[in-house]
Structures are given as structure tokens and as C-alpha cells.
Design a protein around this motif. Structure first.
Motif, PDB file in Angstrom:
ATOM      1  N   ILE A  96      42.524  40.000  30.326  1.00  0.00           N
ATOM      2  CA  ILE A  96      43.472  39.611  31.372  1.00  0.00           C
ATOM      3  C   ILE A  96      43.668  40.761  32.355  1.00  0.00           C
ATOM      4  CG2 ILE A  96      45.911  39.047  31.804  1.00  0.00           C
ATOM      5  CD1 ILE A  96      45.811  37.482  29.106  1.00  0.00           C
ATOM      6  N   LEU A  97      43.755  41.976  31.838  1.00  0.00           N
ATOM      7  CA  LEU A  97      43.928  43.155  32.697  1.00  0.00           C
ATOM      8  C   LEU A  97      42.725  43.342  33.623  1.00  0.00           C
ATOM      9  CD1 LEU A  97      45.652  45.647  33.401  1.00  0.00           C
ATOM     10  CD2 LEU A  97      44.423  46.869  31.584  1.00  0.00           C
ATOM     11  N   PHE A  98      41.524  43.231  33.074  1.00  0.00           N
ATOM     12  CA  PHE A  98      40.325  43.351  33.913  1.00  0.00           C
ATOM     13  C   PHE A  98      40.276  42.249  34.968  1.00  0.00           C
ATOM     14  CE2 PHE A  98      38.278  45.937  30.446  1.00  0.00           C
ATOM     15  CZ  PHE A  98      38.221  47.095  31.194  1.00  0.00           C
ATOM     16  N   LEU A  99      40.677  41.043  34.589  1.00  0.00           N
ATOM     17  CA  LEU A  99      40.727  39.944  35.548  1.00  0.00           C
ATOM     18  C   LEU A  99      41.722  40.248  36.667  1.00  0.00           C
ATOM     19  CD1 LEU A  99      39.769  37.073  36.277  1.00  0.00           C
ATOM     20  CD2 LEU A  99      41.639  36.211  34.873  1.00  0.00           C
ATOM     21  N   TYR A 100      42.866  40.814  36.312  1.00  0.00           N
ATOM     22  CA  TYR A 100      43.876  41.210  37.299  1.00  0.00           C
ATOM     23  C   TYR A 100      43.299  42.232  38.286  1.00  0.00           C
ATOM     24  CZ  TYR A 100      47.767  44.066  39.038  1.00  0.00           C
ATOM     25  OH  TYR A 100      48.617  44.804  39.824  1.00  0.00           O
ATOM     26  N   PHE A 101      42.645  43.271  37.754  1.00  0.00           N
ATOM     27  CA  PHE A 101      42.062  44.292  38.636  1.00  0.00           C
ATOM     28  C   PHE A 101      40.949  43.707  39.499  1.00  0.00           C
ATOM     29  CE2 PHE A 101      43.582  47.630  35.491  1.00  0.00           C
ATOM     30  CZ  PHE A 101      44.599  48.063  36.322  1.00  0.00           C
ATOM     31  N   TRP A 102      40.136  42.833  38.921  1.00  0.00           N
ATOM     32  CA  TRP A 102      39.049  42.203  39.682  1.00  0.00           C
ATOM     33  C   TRP A 102      39.611  41.342  40.819  1.00  0.00           C
ATOM     34  CZ3 TRP A 102      37.631  37.036  40.308  1.00  0.00           C
ATOM     35  CH2 TRP A 102      36.420  36.830  40.958  1.00  0.00           C
ATOM     36  N   MET A 103      40.651  40.558  40.516  1.00  0.00           N
ATOM     37  CA  MET A 103      41.270  39.712  41.550  1.00  0.00           C
ATOM     38  C   MET A 103      41.894  40.576  42.650  1.00  0.00           C
ATOM     39  SD  MET A 103      42.855  36.616  39.187  1.00  0.00           S
ATOM     40  CE  MET A 103      44.314  36.576  40.154  1.00  0.00           C
ATOM     41  N   LYS A 105      40.896  43.518  43.622  1.00  0.00           N
ATOM     42  CA  LYS A 105      39.798  44.043  44.430  1.00  0.00           C
ATOM     43  C   LYS A 105      39.251  42.977  45.367  1.00  0.00           C
ATOM     44  CE  LYS A 105      37.976  48.002  44.301  1.00  0.00           C
ATOM     45  NZ  LYS A 105      38.232  48.952  45.345  1.00  0.00           N
ATOM     46  N   GLN A 106      39.202  41.718  44.922  1.00  0.00           N
ATOM     47  CA  GLN A 106      38.697  40.636  45.748  1.00  0.00           C
ATOM     48  C   GLN A 106      39.640  40.373  46.940  1.00  0.00           C
ATOM     49  OE1 GLN A 106      35.638  39.304  45.293  1.00  0.00           O
ATOM     50  NE2 GLN A 106      35.542  40.832  43.667  1.00  0.00           N
ATOM     51  N   VAL A 107      40.929  40.461  46.695  1.00  0.00           N
ATOM     52  CA  VAL A 107      41.917  40.184  47.735  1.00  0.00           C
ATOM     53  C   VAL A 107      41.973  41.327  48.751  1.00  0.00           C
ATOM     54  CG1 VAL A 107      44.397  39.887  48.173  1.00  0.00           C
ATOM     55  CG2 VAL A 107      43.303  38.667  46.284  1.00  0.00           C
ATOM     56  N   THR A 108      41.934  42.566  48.254  1.00  0.00           N
ATOM     57  CA  THR A 108      42.066  43.707  49.159  1.00  0.00           C
ATOM     58  C   THR A 108      40.746  44.151  49.772  1.00  0.00           C
ATOM     59  OG1 THR A 108      41.855  45.300  47.351  1.00  0.00           O
ATOM     60  CG2 THR A 108      44.093  44.588  47.964  1.00  0.00           C
TER      61      THR A 108
END
Length: 109
Positions: A96-103, A105-108
Motif C-alpha cells: 500500500i505504501l509503495f502504491l501511495y508513493f507511485w500514485m 509520482k504519477q500525479v506530480t
């Protein structure tokens, strides 16, 4: 070189203290040490030493992202242990944490 040895010893002392608290079943302090900013403060001292003001500001922005991630990670572990063994809950919380960081990065970008 001695600088690296001192940093290694400080980090090791924090880990040994956390391990000790877990083994003594001091649940409150064992949980609190997870979020203590000891290493954060030491890292900020290094950032002040090696970064200019703008770089320091950007590093703190990333720190906010990391703090939100930490809250998400600990909360996920807490909730998931209702259904899973703690080791599996931690693995899912890491996902979940990796998914949060990945999302993020995608947004910013």
C-alpha cells in the motif's frame, strides 16, 4: 570516516533500543519509538550542513510526503492485523505504501 561510524552507531542504538522495548513488552514505548523523530532530526542536521536553503526546502516537502506515508503504513498495519497475521499485514502495508508513493509520482510528474 569517523563521521560515518558515529552515524552508524547512533542508528544502531535506536534499533537496539526499539528491540529492547519490544522484548520487554513495553507496548506503549515500543509503539511510540516507531514515530520518534530522532533520526529525522539527525538527518535535518546533515541537510543543513550539505544543502542550500532551496534544496533543504524541497527535502522537507519530501519529508511531508514521507510522514503521510508513515501514517498510512502504520494505520494499514493496524487495520490489516484484524484479518491477517502481523507479518502478512506488514507486507500488504508495504505494498500500500509503495502504491501511495507511485500514485504521488504519477500525479506530480
Amino acid at each position: 570516516m569517523i563521521d560515518y561510524v558515529i552515524k552508524f552507531l547512533i542508528g544502531g542504538c535506536v534499533l537496539v533500543f526499539a528491540s529492547y522495548l519490544s522484548k520487554t513488552k513495553n507496548i506503549f514505548l515500543s509503539g511510540i519509538i516507531t514515530t520518534l523523530p530522532i533520526l529525522t532530526l539527525l538527518n535535518m542536521m546533515l541537510q543543513i550542513q550539505y544543502l542550500n536553503t532551496q534544496e533543504f526546502h524541497l527535502a522537507q516537502k519530501s519529508g511531508i510526503l514521507g510522514a503521510i506515508g508513515l501514517v498510512l503504513f502504520v494505520a494499514s498495519c493496524y487495520v490489516l492485523t484484524s484479518w491477517l497475521k502481523p507479518a502478512y499485514a506488514i507486507l500488504f502495508a508495504i505494498c500500500i505504501l509503495f502504491l501511495y508513493f507511485w500514485m504521488y509520482k504519477q500525479v506530480t510528474g
